[in-house]
Design an enzyme around this catalytic site. Structure first.
Site, PDB file in Angstrom:
ATOM      1  N   ASP A   1      -2.718 -18.158   0.258  1.00 26.63           N
ATOM      2  CA  ASP A   1      -3.709 -18.881  -0.551  1.00 26.63           C
ATOM      3  C   ASP A   1      -4.365 -19.992   0.277  1.00 26.63           C
ATOM      4  OD1 ASP A   1      -1.209 -20.108  -0.510  1.00 26.63           O
ATOM      5  OD2 ASP A   1      -1.256 -20.771  -2.597  1.00 26.63           O
TER       6      ASP A   1
ATOM      7  N   ASP B   1     -12.150  -9.181   4.759  1.00 26.73           N
ATOM      8  CA  ASP B   1     -13.448  -9.212   4.061  1.00 26.73           C
ATOM      9  C   ASP B   1     -13.998 -10.631   4.053  1.00 26.73           C
ATOM     10  OD1 ASP B   1     -13.288  -6.502   3.417  1.00 26.73           O
ATOM     11  OD2 ASP B   1     -14.011  -6.813   1.372  1.00 26.73           O
TER      12      ASP B   1
ATOM     13  N   TYR C   1       0.828  -1.213   0.000  1.00 28.77           N
ATOM     14  CA  TYR C   1       0.000   0.000   0.000  1.00 28.77           C
ATOM     15  C   TYR C   1       0.863   1.265   0.000  1.00 28.77           C
ATOM     16  CZ  TYR C   1      -4.676  -1.953   0.890  1.00 28.77           C
ATOM     17  OH  TYR C   1      -5.891  -2.580   0.798  1.00 28.77           O
TER      18      TYR C   1
ATOM     19  N   LYS D   1       3.403 -15.138   2.181  1.00 33.00           N
ATOM     20  CA  LYS D   1       3.595 -15.867   0.924  1.00 33.00           C
ATOM     21  C   LYS D   1       5.097 -16.109   0.781  1.00 33.00           C
ATOM     22  CE  LYS D   1       2.026 -17.571  -2.986  1.00 33.00           C
ATOM     23  NZ  LYS D   1       1.202 -18.796  -3.044  1.00 33.00           N
TER      24      LYS D   1
ATOM     25  N   ASP E   1      -6.306  -6.977   4.263  1.00 35.23           N
ATOM     26  CA  ASP E   1      -7.463  -6.345   3.617  1.00 35.23           C
ATOM     27  C   ASP E   1      -8.367  -7.424   3.034  1.00 35.23           C
ATOM     28  OD1 ASP E   1      -9.057  -4.277   2.456  1.00 35.23           O
ATOM     29  OD2 ASP E   1      -8.079  -4.695   0.538  1.00 35.23           O
TER      30      ASP E   1
HETATM   31  C1  IPM Z   1     -10.371  -1.309   4.186  1.00 33.18           C
HETATM   32  C2  IPM Z   1     -10.637  -0.697   2.847  1.00 33.18           C
HETATM   33  C3  IPM Z   1      -9.497   0.258   2.505  1.00 33.18           C
HETATM   34  C4  IPM Z   1      -8.209  -0.537   2.471  1.00 33.18           C
HETATM   35  C5  IPM Z   1      -9.696   1.028   1.198  1.00 33.18           C
HETATM   36  C6  IPM Z   1     -11.000   1.787   1.180  1.00 33.18           C
HETATM   37  C7  IPM Z   1      -8.544   1.952   0.913  1.00 33.18           C
HETATM   38  O1  IPM Z   1     -10.809  -1.681   1.892  1.00 33.18           O
HETATM   39  O2  IPM Z   1     -10.205  -0.560   5.167  1.00 33.18           O
HETATM   40  O3  IPM Z   1     -10.351  -2.532   4.265  1.00 33.18           O
HETATM   41  O4  IPM Z   1      -7.890  -1.176   1.456  1.00 33.18           O
HETATM   42  O5  IPM Z   1      -7.505  -0.536   3.468  1.00 33.18           O
HETATM   43 MG    MG Z   2     -10.950  -3.656   2.680  1.00 36.36          MG
END
Ligand code: IPM
Ligand code: MG
Length: 358
Positions: A223, A251, A142, A191, A247
């Site tokens: 993975d 999710d 990032y 990884k 990240d």
């Molecule tokens: C998160 C989001 C952010 C990230 C984006 C919006 C920049 O996806 O906080 O998980 O990738 O960190």
């Molecule tokens: Mg995110």
């Protein structure tokens, strides 16, 4: 006690979920005798529209001076075609970096009441899911060098993934400390079979682990981790990982608990100051329709009380109120299932308010 909170409602559903959260905090303040002073500031797409920049100086100043930052969500299709540096998401990255918030804590807990919203089979869920993702937040791909150049085969683009020992060491410590307060297991995800930065990551994590002989450590390739999360989520306690892997995996972890609309997060640095935000995005498709689930943001406020203000009882009161509302079968659309009572953002906020201290 008095606390100053910088509030960034942001874009999309951000302002709606923040509004409910502020009301919850005000009620907690009243019951437990605290004064929360909120200073609302702009960042992201709405800041571009109002002031022509994603992160006005005033916003950063207010955040730096506050005891904690509460954020809704940033971004939306309206600003999607702007160059990388001018996209609303960049404001979030700059804030994290400027405030030194290198540790992102994302607890993924499945509420018993939401078992029906979980996409996994009951035999896979077993006794439930309680995972804490500890994501490095101010380094890695990032924040590495990025750019474009003309290569042999035309235009090229690159994003460098780079980690220093210090960066890995401090996030690893955070993960081990958290594990100690939970089930004393850390799975470090990397990884290392391909990436040099992962090999450094792994060796530093192993070094840090020596100071935590009471915590069990294992390593997993990313993975495999993505696969294991849906195959047998019960094997995880704390997942320690890099910025980008965290990240993605957070999710995934959120979805297996029922909905991304339920998961809070805390971003912490060296001191108590932190930034608190739901892990979901601005959900422009449902923005302004009273459909968003405010629970992830309200739970983020609970994390703020616990981590930045050391108000455990108050944090627990919020969490209990949410559990009660779910027990009473109220659901927003994202966690709706058969025979439940569908409510909107405002109604959900009101129901939680009523439960607090009641
Ligand atoms: C998160 C989001 C952010 C990230 C984006 C919006 C920049 O996806 O906080 O998980 O990738 O960190
Ligand atoms: Mg995110």
């Amino acid at each position: 006690m008095n606390f100053n909170i910088a509030v960034i409602p942001g874009d999309g559903i951000g302002p709606e979920v923040i509004m409910e959260t502020i009301q919850v905090l005000e009620k907690v303040g009243k019951i437990f005798n605290h004064k929360f002073a909120f200073t609302e500031v702009l960042a992201g797409g709405c800041a571009i529209d109002a002031q022509g920049e994603i992160l006005p100086e005033e916003t950063l100043d207010v955040c730096k001076e506050s005891d904690a930052v509460l954020l809704g969500a940033l971004g939306g299709p309206k600003w999607d075609n702007l160059p990388g540096e001018k996209r609303p998401e960049k404001a979030l990255l700059t804030l994290r970096k400027a405030l030194g918030l290198y540790a992102n804590i994302r607890p993924a807990i499945m509420y018993n009441e939401l078992k029906d919203a979980c996409p996994l089979k009951p035999e896979i869920i077993g006794d439930g899911i309680d995972i804490c993702v500890v994501r490095e937040l101010t380094g890695g791909i990032y924040f590495g060098e990025k750019g474009r150049k003309n290569g042999k085969m035309g235009e090229e683009a690159y994003d460098v993934k780079q980690y220093s020992e210090v960066e890995v060491e401090r996030i690893a410590k955070t993960a081990f400390e958290i594990a100690r307060k939970r089930n004393s297991r850390v799975t470090s995800v990397d990884k290392a079979n391909v990436l040099e930065s992962s090999r450094l990551w792994r060796s530093v994590v192993e070094k840090v682990a020596k100071d935590y002989p009471d915590v069990y450590l294992n390593h997993m390739y990313v993975d495999n981790a993505a696969m294991q999360l849906v195959r047998d989520p019960g094997q995880f306690d704390v997942i320690l990982t890099t910025n980008m892997f965290g990240d993605i995996l957070s999710d995934e972890a959120s979805m297996i608990t029922g909905s991304i609309g339920m998961l809070p997060s805390a971003s912490l640095g060296e001191d108590n100051k932190g930034m608190y935000e739901p892990i979901h995005g601005s959900a422009p498709d449902i923005a302004g329709q009273d459909k968003a689930n405010p629970i992830a943001t309200i739970l983020s406020a609970a994390m703020m009380l616990r981590y930045s203000f050391d108000l455990e009882e108050e944090a627990a009161a919020i969490e209990k109120a949410i559990s009660e509302v779910l027990k009473n079968n109220y659901r927003t659309g994202d966690i709706m299932s058969k025979d439940m009572k569908l409510v909107g953002t405002k109604e959900m906020g009101k129901l939680i308010l009523e439960q607090i201290g009641g």
